[in-house]
Design an enzyme around this catalytic site. Structure first.
Site, PDB file in Angstrom:
ATOM      1  N   MET A  40      -1.195   6.599   4.669  1.00  0.00           N
ATOM      2  CA  MET A  40      -1.961   6.993   3.484  1.00  0.00           C
ATOM      3  C   MET A  40      -2.032   8.508   3.298  1.00  0.00           C
ATOM      4  O   MET A  40      -2.875   9.011   2.560  1.00  0.00           O
ATOM      5  CB  MET A  40      -3.378   6.406   3.534  1.00  0.00           C
ATOM      6  CG  MET A  40      -3.419   4.891   3.602  1.00  0.00           C
ATOM      7  SD  MET A  40      -2.681   4.127   2.137  1.00  0.00           S
ATOM      8  CE  MET A  40      -3.970   4.411   0.933  1.00  0.00           C
ATOM      9  N   ILE A  76       1.725   3.487  -3.425  1.00  0.00           N
ATOM     10  CA  ILE A  76       2.011   4.866  -3.018  1.00  0.00           C
ATOM     11  C   ILE A  76       3.423   4.848  -2.440  1.00  0.00           C
ATOM     12  O   ILE A  76       3.716   4.050  -1.550  1.00  0.00           O
ATOM     13  CB  ILE A  76       0.996   5.357  -1.966  1.00  0.00           C
ATOM     14  CG1 ILE A  76      -0.420   5.254  -2.518  1.00  0.00           C
ATOM     15  CG2 ILE A  76       1.298   6.790  -1.537  1.00  0.00           C
ATOM     16  CD1 ILE A  76      -1.492   5.224  -1.460  1.00  0.00           C
ATOM     17  N   GLN A  93       0.833  -1.204   0.000  1.00  0.00           N
ATOM     18  CA  GLN A  93       0.000   0.000   0.000  1.00  0.00           C
ATOM     19  C   GLN A  93       0.870   1.256   0.000  1.00  0.00           C
ATOM     20  O   GLN A  93       1.086   1.874  -1.040  1.00  0.00           O
ATOM     21  CB  GLN A  93      -0.917  -0.038   1.219  1.00  0.00           C
ATOM     22  CG  GLN A  93      -2.010   0.993   1.232  1.00  0.00           C
ATOM     23  CD  GLN A  93      -3.080   0.636   2.257  1.00  0.00           C
ATOM     24  OE1 GLN A  93      -3.855  -0.288   2.086  1.00  0.00           O
ATOM     25  NE2 GLN A  93      -3.104   1.389   3.347  1.00  0.00           N
ATOM     26  N   ASP A  94       1.386   1.632   1.149  1.00  0.00           N
ATOM     27  CA  ASP A  94       2.318   2.757   1.239  1.00  0.00           C
ATOM     28  C   ASP A  94       3.381   2.413   2.280  1.00  0.00           C
ATOM     29  O   ASP A  94       3.240   1.430   3.007  1.00  0.00           O
ATOM     30  CB  ASP A  94       1.598   4.072   1.559  1.00  0.00           C
ATOM     31  CG  ASP A  94       0.908   4.082   2.911  1.00  0.00           C
ATOM     32  OD1 ASP A  94       0.643   2.980   3.450  1.00  0.00           O
ATOM     33  OD2 ASP A  94       0.611   5.167   3.436  1.00  0.00           O
ATOM     34  N   PRO A  95       4.461   3.180   2.360  1.00  0.00           N
ATOM     35  CA  PRO A  95       5.557   2.831   3.279  1.00  0.00           C
ATOM     36  C   PRO A  95       5.110   2.848   4.741  1.00  0.00           C
ATOM     37  O   PRO A  95       4.126   3.504   5.103  1.00  0.00           O
ATOM     38  CB  PRO A  95       6.595   3.935   3.015  1.00  0.00           C
ATOM     39  CG  PRO A  95       6.271   4.475   1.663  1.00  0.00           C
ATOM     40  CD  PRO A  95       4.783   4.375   1.545  1.00  0.00           C
TER      41      PRO A  95
END
EC number: 3.2.2.27
Length: 255
Positions: A162, A153, A92-94
């Protein structure tokens, strides 16, 4: 029809104003490996959109802590070249606490192992013979095996998961997924959690293996598609060998 025509004209006008950059220029601007840039063949419009994303990220970096560091945002592109990709694991994102390293689910060696990655190791230990969980979350050696660990992302503000979802990183990540689907054969895509599973439409399941499950986070409870017991790592290797490719050495993390 009038609205559609306006949109088409607007896109065409925007494309006319876009800058045409060489691969070297794109590499200098975005910090993405040249092999990937040559593979992706970003359009002038996509380049313009990415420049806007970088401007937004730089604005945040000026007064906020943003992860990962600029040098590591596209570490995925240097550790796993497009011609070597066999398995794609979508994140998803870091990690918003600074443990991220530019690879989905991976961390820098010095940091503690996140709970999601602990569960990934637990599933590997359960299903892959002789797998022993490593004492750190560095997944770099998987990349050398052909595992692309890709977040959709690429940056995040410290403590705010997010937070960069609306910046437009999807221009790049969706292009990577769709381009791999079109240009490559017999890849395995591992989609864990609702965010990743929503991207299945970008993948041609007629030529690739798409495996879905719940997210590996222990906070996620799914009776229908639990992560523990999904056998994705074993099934990925079966598919690869059936299609004439070397299996992934998941145990390389300890070698």
């Amino acid at each position: 029809m009038a609205l559609l025509q306006w949109m088409l004209d607007h896109v065409q006008d925007e494309e006319k104003n876009c800058e045409n950059l060489s691969i070297d220029d794109q590499h200098s601007l975005f910090g993405i490996n040249r092999d990937w840039l040559s593979f992706l063949q970003l359009s002038k419009l996509e380049i313009t959109h990415l420049k806007h994303v970088y401007k937004l990220v730089d604005n945040d970096r000026a007064h906020l802590m943003v992860h990962p560091s600029s040098d590591n945002v596209h570490a995925w592109s240097f550790l796993c070249k497009p011609d070597n990709v066999k398995v794609v694991i979508l994140g998803q994102d870091p990690y918003p606490d600074g443990r991220g390293c530019g690879l989905a689910f991976g961390t820098v060696k010095e940091c503690s192992i996140p709970e999601s990655l602990k569960n990934i190791f637990k599933e590997l230990e359960r299903s892959v013979p002789n797998f022993s969980p490593p004492d750190n979350g560095c997944l770099n050696s998987w990349c050398s095996e052909g595992v692309l660990l890709l977040n959709s992302i690429f940056t995040v503000v410290h403590g705010l998961p997010m937070s960069h979802e609306a910046f437009g990183w999807q221009t790049l990540s969706y292009k990577i997924i769709s381009k791999l689907s079109v240009e490559m054969d017999s890849l395995v895509f591992l989609l864990w959690g609702n965010h990743a599973r929503k991207l299945s439409y970008l993948i041609d399941a007629r030529k690739h293996l798409v495996l879905e499950s719940a997210h590996p986070s222990p906070k996620v409870k799914s009776a229908r598609m639990p992560f523990i017991g999904c056998n994705h790592f074993v099934r990925a290797n079966l598919f690869l060998t059936e299609h004439g490719k070397d299996p992934i050495n998941w145990n390389i993390l300890n070698e």
